[in-house]
Structures are given as structure tokens and as C-alpha cells.
Design a protein around this motif. Sequence first.
Motif, short mmCIF file in Angstrom:
data_model
loop_
_atom_site.label_atom_id
_atom_site.label_comp_id
_atom_site.label_asym_id
_atom_site.label_seq_id
_atom_site.Cartn_x
_atom_site.Cartn_y
_atom_site.Cartn_z
N PHE A 142 99.30 37.61 -0.02
CA PHE A 142 98.09 36.86 -0.38
C PHE A 142 98.50 35.41 -0.64
CE2 PHE A 142 95.29 35.08 -3.71
CZ PHE A 142 94.12 35.03 -2.96
N ALA A 143 97.74 34.46 -0.07
CA ALA A 143 98.05 33.05 -0.23
C ALA A 143 96.75 32.26 -0.39
CB ALA A 143 98.84 32.53 0.97
N TRP A 170 95.28 36.63 3.61
CA TRP A 170 95.82 37.91 3.14
C TRP A 170 96.11 38.80 4.34
CZ3 TRP A 170 90.99 36.13 1.64
CH2 TRP A 170 89.88 36.76 2.22
N GLY A 171 97.12 39.63 4.17
CA GLY A 171 97.50 40.49 5.29
C GLY A 171 98.67 41.39 4.93
N LEU A 172 99.25 41.99 5.95
CA LEU A 172 100.36 42.91 5.79
C LEU A 172 101.53 42.41 6.63
CD1 LEU A 172 101.36 45.71 4.68
CD2 LEU A 172 100.57 46.68 6.84
N GLY A 190 103.94 40.34 11.02
CA GLY A 190 102.79 41.13 10.56
C GLY A 190 101.49 40.59 11.12
N MET A 191 100.42 40.74 10.31
CA MET A 191 99.09 40.28 10.73
C MET A 191 98.33 39.81 9.49
SD MET A 191 96.20 42.23 13.00
CE MET A 191 97.26 42.13 14.44
N MET A 233 95.61 36.10 12.59
CA MET A 233 96.89 35.50 12.97
C MET A 233 98.03 36.51 12.93
SD MET A 233 96.60 32.34 13.80
CE MET A 233 95.54 30.91 13.62
N VAL A 234 99.02 36.27 13.77
CA VAL A 234 100.27 37.03 13.74
C VAL A 234 101.37 36.08 13.30
CG1 VAL A 234 101.96 38.33 15.09
CG2 VAL A 234 99.51 38.62 15.55
#
Length: 345
Positions: A142-143, A170-172, A190-191, A233-234
Motif C-alpha cells: 500500500f502506498a 495497492w496490490g500484491l 506483482g500487480m 500496473m505490473v
Amino acid sequence: MRNLKIYLLVFVCLFGSKMKAQESFEGKAKDIASRIETIVKEEKKELKAEVEVVNEQLAQGKLTNQEADEKKKVLAEARAKTIEEKVAKLEEELHVLVQDKVDGKIKNIDTSKTITVHIDKDFFSHKKYINGEKRTTSQFVFAFGANNLVTDKQVANSDFKYWKSHFYEWGLTYNTRILKEDNLLHFKYGMSLMYNNLRPTDDRYFVKNGAQTDLITSTVHLDESRFRNVYIMVPLHLEFDFTKKEIRDDANYFRTHKSMRVGLGGYAGFRVKSKQILCFDDASGNDVEQKTKGNYNVNDFNYGLSTYVGYRATSLYLKYDLQPLFENNAVDQNNISLGLRFDFN
């Protein structure tokens, strides 16, 4: 998990004519100790056989090193759980036996005799089979922070509010240690879902004018003017993790996100949607919120550079879009973001 290093200390005493009571107490204690030792031996034997099967599969190329380590970990934990459950019942029996002695229901204890049962916890620990964390771990990211546009290679004198223009992400991510026996280099990928918000100054808002997108001044005061672009985004980063390895049982033990970290890389992806939100009072004094969705000539594909520097889970995060925000505007404007990033293992 309950500590499986169990010491059963039972003191059994003899006092001549009380042999019958002594035999009852000592016999029961010895029986419990013997049953615990039998359980441990059987589980060790079964685990050893299971591990040998995994090693054979690894030698035959049916499993990768990572898959084999994971299998061994699962097997070890299952056997440890079985031991814990079986020993717990015997521990309760021993507790009742000793309590009966304390309550005087069983007399005569000879402190010259001691029964000790030891269970080797480390044999069942998955750390025996893998060196610390898995080579590939995952994190929730998370940013958030400030967002703006670079115009003519500068952010100074921007047409957008500095502290009220925000970004969220946010992502994984997955984090893979590159070198088997060194913890410094990691490949992080990740994504993410990324929100970039711009708030123009001086009651201005965006208007699509053919192939151009212009920032014009409103005829009424705008309580809110916000332009939002959403991307999938990747992100790809080479991460330097300065967490030192530990030595446990003469083996290297690796962990991540426990010290200073530096990430260098970039990202690429596509725009999901663009939306402009305007809030103002109409001629009657009513509050009006106007939301307009459209492409606003924003580039559908986006890519850029990013870096972060931090300690443990928290980092200072900088991103810069190499792709201009708008497709055909006369002056290129590139999105830039600065904020905090959290990588939670």
C-alpha cells in the motif's frame, strides 16, 4: 505450538512396608514415559520415510528444490502436530498422577529416582529442511503521497495543488531471493491498482478540445476540481535487502524486510478509466457535484521508473511516468509521485 521439549520429572520413593503404593506410582509414571518415547520414535520413523520419498522425487526431477522444501516443511509440521496431540493426552495423565501424589492419595516418594523423557523438537522443525523463509515470499503493498505533473522538465510553478493532488496504490507483490546463499539481491514483481489524482489551481478544469486537452478557467467558483486516472500496473524491481543472515544449527537462515531496503526498477500497464469531478454552487445556491467519465485524450498505455528506500516495511517511494499523460498535447506533461510505501509480509 506448545513446546515439545518436555521433561517429565517424577520422584519415586520407597519406604519398606509401603512397596505396593510405590510400585503403583512408579509403574504408572514409567508407563507414561515409555508411551511418550514410543510415540516420538514412531513419528520420527514415519517422517524419515516420508522425507526419503520426497528426496527420491527430487532426484528424479519430479520436484524442484523449492517444491521439495515445501513438501518437507508440510510433512514435518504435520508430524509435529500429531506428536503434540498425542503427548498432550499423556501429559494430562501425568498431571493427574502427580496431583494425586501432592494431595496425599499416593504416598512415599523416593527422591533418589528420576524419570526423564526428552523429545527433540528440532527434528520436527521445518527449519531443518529450509533455510529460514521460503526463497519466494509475498507482500501486500500500500502506498500514498503527493502527485503532480512535470511540465517543461520542472514541477515548480505547477498548475496543480502540491499537497492536495494525491496518488494511491495497492496490490500484491512476490519477492524472490536471486542467490541461493546470499540475501542481498531480490527480484520483486506483482500487480498494483494505481490512482493518480490532480487538483488544478485557480478554479480550472480539463476540457477535451479535439485531439488536445486544455486546462481552462471556470466561470463559477469551484469548491472541488479533481482529475483522476486509474491504472492497472505490473511493477518490477531489483531489491537490495540488507537484512543479515543468521547462523542456526550451522546453517544459513534468511529473512527479508528486517533491515534497510533499496528498490530500483519500473512499471508498465494500462489505463482503466479517467474521471473529472467538479463541485460548485449553482445560481440557486444548491450544491452541485458533477462527475464526467471519458478518455480526455489520456494515453491508454503507461510505463515509468520507480525507486524506494526504507527500513523494514516502510519506504520512501518515488515514481515517474516516462509516458506523457496526454497523447497529442503540444507540451508533454509527465506524472510524478512521491510518498510512503508499505510492504507487509
